[in-house]
Design an enzyme around this catalytic site. Structure first.
Site, PDB file in Angstrom:
ATOM      1  N   GLU A 283      61.486  61.010  98.146  1.00 49.62           N
ATOM      2  CA  GLU A 283      62.649  60.130  98.077  1.00 49.62           C
ATOM      3  C   GLU A 283      63.213  60.006  96.661  1.00 49.62           C
ATOM      4  OE1 GLU A 283      58.978  57.688  97.548  1.00 49.62           O
ATOM      5  OE2 GLU A 283      59.653  59.171  98.997  1.00 49.62           O
ATOM      6  N   ASP A 325      92.517  82.993  81.945  1.00 49.28           N
ATOM      7  CA  ASP A 325      93.858  83.265  81.453  1.00 49.28           C
ATOM      8  C   ASP A 325      93.740  83.720  80.004  1.00 49.28           C
ATOM      9  OD1 ASP A 325      93.227  80.902  80.233  1.00 49.28           O
ATOM     10  OD2 ASP A 325      94.997  79.802  80.886  1.00 49.28           O
ATOM     11  N   GLU A 742      49.117  65.624  98.512  1.00 48.07           N
ATOM     12  CA  GLU A 742      48.836  64.335  99.158  1.00 48.07           C
ATOM     13  C   GLU A 742      48.596  64.519 100.656  1.00 48.07           C
ATOM     14  OE1 GLU A 742      51.952  61.549  98.177  1.00 48.07           O
ATOM     15  OE2 GLU A 742      52.077  62.328  96.132  1.00 48.07           O
ATOM     16  N   ASN A 767      53.182  57.923  94.520  1.00 48.99           N
ATOM     17  CA  ASN A 767      54.578  58.335  94.334  1.00 48.99           C
ATOM     18  C   ASN A 767      55.247  57.556  93.203  1.00 48.99           C
ATOM     19  OD1 ASN A 767      54.209  60.067  96.407  1.00 48.99           O
ATOM     20  ND2 ASN A 767      55.561  59.038  97.856  1.00 48.99           N
ATOM     21  N   THR A 770      54.031  58.957  89.854  1.00 53.67           N
ATOM     22  CA  THR A 770      54.134  60.370  89.494  1.00 53.67           C
ATOM     23  C   THR A 770      55.498  61.015  89.711  1.00 53.67           C
ATOM     24  OG1 THR A 770      53.423  61.096  91.695  1.00 53.67           O
ATOM     25  CG2 THR A 770      51.709  60.716  90.064  1.00 53.67           C
ATOM     26  N   ASP A 771      56.278  60.519  90.644  1.00 57.37           N
ATOM     27  CA  ASP A 771      57.447  61.295  91.069  1.00 57.37           C
ATOM     28  C   ASP A 771      58.571  61.361  90.048  1.00 57.37           C
ATOM     29  OD1 ASP A 771      56.436  62.259  93.344  1.00 57.37           O
ATOM     30  OD2 ASP A 771      57.757  61.192  94.716  1.00 57.37           O
TER      31      ASP A 771
END
Length: 951
Positions: A283, A325, A742, A767, A770-771
């Site tokens: 998430e 261009d 996990e 989570n 660590t996330d």
């Protein structure tokens, strides 16, 4: 000039007359054609646009995950997820809202009022009330309010940069009726809405208004051209589908096993299953992507590339083709004299732009005679002084006199002026005349000094029939001179004398041919060539000229003394050539798409090595494009060994080229600064507008704005984009490998009928610890070596391809096995034997589960180092080369220690304190994943080296 019968035909064709329309005709046509305005498509209500941001599957899964977390009692986690979803939706909504400003910017280009003839009277009306058939009156400084065909043009010039992208005024003429077809850029007998009259006057019949004008057509193309999803957005959708399936499957399995096999209470299995499902869904991924992209955008801004959409920062790294261009992007958009040819001498002029400093090398017959300013250095900043001029006069008085007359003609037959503001030199007036002023100033003859010596008596303005401009000046000693500039052929035709060895001599035909040959040679190098001439006048002639305008033009510009030729060019930006080399090294293809002439564009392309003798190239004009089928054009575009320059193109052509390139699955970056570029900018994967010269319309339609207008900033941005994409892969790999670890831990315990190593709250705490922080730090990892030597990634390539999935599966499984091994060892260490039941409050279980919890977090910190590269050793990259990652890991480790060792949190998390032996075992076990990955990378590097040797 139009004949009377041709003008009458135009009046008849458009049902009008020299007296304009009557009131009744205006009312009828307003009913038929509507207002003269750029109309936007009907907008959706803002609330609907906002709610559409929640349709994305990844967003839906995150909302479900948040709901499950709230059901499981994890209010904080669920609230954070919902906040991230709302934040992403808000960002998307704001970007869509800003995109709609493109049409509003188009409207601003239309002047509010116009001068017209109606009922035989000249009157001023609101621009929105103009209808086809109205007679427009045009004068210098007027904005054109509709597309109209000219019936009168008196030395008329129009600035059409908003439509064509070119910065020089366009001469406007009246032509025969049958000559009105063709590209807008080629229609000399028409004026267009949104352009400006820079010189002269005229009258024109309105033929198109509102959405039927060239400007309206561009607005419609811009509105109808849909911006497609970026590669990142498409990939996130695919990842969302994949993760959604996994999350639902995991939750179903865990709830089923817990309820029907293990015989646990349904509510207990529901809470556990949903917690694991939330853990399985990364998430933090959308938040991490948003933060990483935002940081990347900030880094790009510091390098003059302002990215408007976050996803565009990543798309840059996928770019395979750049459609650039010419004017202002590859060149400086500053006309600069590069060489002159006078009195049998040639001179190279150094220094660029309108800054009146530099140095000059004068040669004759290939031998250097004089270098002015070269010894004083720095060359580009040297201003020639009176002392330098005296030096020339002493060395060669005849050369000095020729040079002075040449520069007097350049500076005084001129209506421009140089302006110095904010440490920048620019020109007020025609860029070509500005280049001549700069030339004369570089040579020591400044306009203000010459004007003090020579008073302008009157001017014979330039017109496209004569292709000449003449001024008559009076010197301090009462002498009169006519100074003339214009097209070389035109001036040679009316010149009878020239200067040789400082003396006036007859200009015989062989001499004229010599100058014509030199003119052609200079033009072949894309130099714009002008000629200068003069002749002395008697006071009696001047008096006659004052009395008779016709006599003035016919007689003044006869029997001229030819002075020489001036060759100028809009020079390439000095930094672009190195950028082109880097682009080619990075396997990027570059197409020049310009409204300028093919010969000029080709010369610039050769100077910058965009095309060269070692590869085939061709120039395709807009007229040729009209004759080319899509099939043939696709064949040319798909030929990677062919370089193409597109010249004199229209907005539809540019859009067509971009569309076909995208059909070939190319990721296309397009540059532009004019209104005409807006459709192509919007269609491109990356639309790049110019920050200095760009119109509001082009900036609104683009994804990125170059603050310095330079092509080199595009290449810098592409390198940054490649780095961003690589970093996205790094933290996606990091998150998924950790989540797999996990899941393996949880399912291994179930399969082995072991006590649960992680409770629902510990899974969510892993989570939390660590996330996000290490993932964000990976998002700003420095670029890997050789990133600009790789080919652009295949647009069809997915992040979640087979090798990537296998890699995070194997390392995730390894993490799970290591954690389970240490968990089982901890259970045995504290007296447990296989098969013994353990409740959640048992000290042995608390010790083992706390050890597993701490190990799972720390092993993921080690995994963050592994994620920095799939081939290079962390030791060769440098452990300290990403200080953000070290900081993130330090914070995560502190959080882990707090969750394990603080008594207050131990009560809520069900953890216990660990001794030194436990921590040593945890750290040692964590390093195993580093060893495993380092060994794998050794084999990967050997394999890549073998492949490169074969290539």
């Amino acid at each position: 000039m139009l004949k009377k019968e041709d003008i009458k035909k135009l009046y008849d064709e458009h049902k009008t007359s020299a007296n304009g329309l009557t009131k009744a005709e205006v009312t009828e046509r307003q009913a038929n054609y509507g207002p003269n305005a750029i109309v936007a498509k009907k907008r959706k209500p803002l609330i609907v646009v906002f709610l559409e941001e929640f349709k994305d599957l990844m967003v839906i899964i995150l909302i479900i995950a948040a709901g499950l977390a709230l059901i499981a009692g994890e209010v904080t986690d669920g609230t954070v997820i919902l906040f991230v979803v709302f934040l992403n939706a808000t960002i998307g909504f704001v970007q869509k809202f800003k995109a709609e400003k493109a049409i509003e910017a188009l409207r601003k280009l239309i002047a509010p009022h116009a001068r017209i003839i109606r009922d035989g009277k000249e009157q001023e009306i609101e621009a929105k009330n103009i209808v086809p058939g109205d007679i427009l009156i045009l004068g210098e400084g007027d904005s054109v309010t509709a597309d109209a065909i000219l019936i009168e043009a008196n030395e008329l010039e129009s600035m059409e940069s908003a439509l064509t992208g070119e910065s020089t005024p366009v001469q406007k003429l009246t032509h025969d009726i049958e000559e009105t077809e063709g590209l807008a850029a080629e229609k000399e007998n028409m004026v267009f809405m949104g352009t400006n009259i820079t010189h002269g006057s005229g009258k024109a019949i309105v033929v198109h208004t509102g959405m039927q004008t060239q400007m309206g057509r561009i607005a419609q193309l811009t509105t109808e051209t849909k911006s497609e999803k970026s590669p990142l957005e498409k990939e996130l959708f695919r990842i969302g589908v994949f993760v959604g399936k996994v999350a639902i499957g995991i939750a179903a399995i865990l709830i089923g096993v817990g309820t029907f096999i293990q015989g646990k209470e349904f509510i207990e299995t529901l809470l556990f299953g949903t917690s694991v499902a939330v853990a399985a869904v990364p998430e933090g991924l959308p938040a991490t992507i948003t933060i990483a992209l935002a940081i990347g955008v900030q880094r790009l801004a510091k390098k003059n590339a302002i990215v408007k959409q976050l996803s565009a920062a990543e798309t840059l790294g996928s770019t395979t083709v750049i459609c650039s261009d010419k004017t202002g992007t590859l060149t400086k958009n500053e006309m600069t004299v590069k060489e002159i040819y006078f009195n049998d001498h040639e001179a190279s002029v150094h220094g660029v732009g309108y800054k009146p400093s530099g140095y000059i090398n004068i040669q004759k017959d290939g031998k250097k005679l004089i270098s002015i300013g070269k010894e004083q250095g720095p060359y580009e900043d040297y201003e020639i002084t009176q002392k330098d001029l005296e030096f020339i006069a002493e060395k060669d008085v005849n050369l000095y006199e020729s040079l002075k007359m040449f520069m007097s003609a350049a500076a005084l037959c001129n209506n421009a002026s140089l302006n110095h503001e904010q440490n920048k030199w620019n020109v007020l007036g025609d860029p070509t005349e500005g280049a001549l002023l700069t030339l004369s100033a570089k040579c020591g003859f400044k306009k203000e000094h010459l004007e003090a010596q020579m008073e302008r008596v009157f001017e014979i303005s330039f017109d496209s029939t004569r292709k000449l401009m003449t001024v008559i000046v009076k010197t301090d000693d009462g002498k009169y001179y006519a100074l003339t500039k214009g097209a070389p052929d035109s001036i040679l035709d009316i010149s009878t004398k020239c200067i040789k060895q400082g003396k006036t001599d007859s200009l015989i035909e062989t001499e004229k041919e010599k100058y014509r040959t030199r003119n052609e040679e200079m033009a072949s190098r894309a130099l714009r060539v002008l000629a200068l001439a003069y002749r002395p006048l008697t006071p009696e002639e001047v008096e006659q000229f004052k009395k008779n305008e016709t006599f003035k033009k016919e007689e003044t510009e006869k029997g001229l003394i030819f002075l020489g030729l001036v060759g100028m060019i809009d020079p390439p930006r000095p930094e672009v050539k190195a950028a082109v080399e880097l682009a080619k090294k990075a396997h990027l293809r570059i197409y020049i798409i310009t409204g300028d002439h093919g010969l000029t564009a080709e010369a610039i392309a050769k100077q910058l090595s965009i095309v060269g003798d070692y590869r085939e190239h061709k120039v395709i004009t807009g007229i040729e494009l009209n004759k080319l089928s899509d099939k043939k054009l696709l064949k040319d575009l798909s030929n990677t060994d062919l370089d193409i320059i597109f010249a004199r193109v229209s907005p539809e052509h540019k859009l067509r080229i971009v569309t076909l390139l995208k059909e070939l699955k190319e990721i296309v970056a397009v540059t532009g600064d004019g209104v005409n570029d807006a459709p192509a900018l919007k269609k491109a994967d990356i639309g790049i507008a110019m920050g200095i010269t760009g119109t509001d319309v082009s900036k609104e339609a683009s994804n990125m704005v170059l603050a310095d207008d330079s092509f080199s900033s595009i290449i810098t941005a592409i390198k940054e984009g490649r780095t961003i994409y690589d970093n996205l892969k790094k933290f996606v790999f990091y998150m998924f490998s950790c989540n797999i670890g996990e899941l393996v831990t949880v399912f291994a315990a179930i399969a082995l009928a072991l006590p649960t190593p992680l409770t629902a709250i510990l899974i969510l705490s892993v989570n939390l610890g660590t996330d996000v922080l290490p993932a964000v730090a990976l998002g700003v990892d420095p670029a890997e070596p050789g990133i600009m030597s790789k080919k652009p990634r295949n647009p069809e390539e997915k992040i979640m391809n087979k090798p990537f999935i296998l890699r995070y599966l194997y390392i995730g499984i390894a993490i799970g096995i290591i954690v389970m091994a240490v968990y089982i060892w901890s259970l045995y260490r504290y007296g447990w034997t296989w098969g013994d039941p353990l409740d959640s409050g048992n000290l042995t279980h608390l010790k083992a589960s706390t050890t597993a919890f701490a190990l799972l977090i720390i092993i993921q910190m080690v995994q963050a180092f592994n994620a920095r590269s799939d081939r290079y050793s962390i030791f060769s990259l440098g452990i300290f080369s990403n200080l953000y990652l070290l900081g993130a890991i330090f914070i995560s480790l502190v959080l882990t220690f707090i969750m394990v060792e603080i008594p207050f949190l131990q009560h809520y998390l069900h953890t216990v304190s660990l001794n030194l032996d436990d921590w040593v075992i945890i750290v040692g076990a964590s390093l195993i994943v580093l060893f495993i990955e380092e060994v794998r990378k050794i084999f990967v590097r050997k394999k890549l080296a073998a492949q490169e040797a074969l290539e």
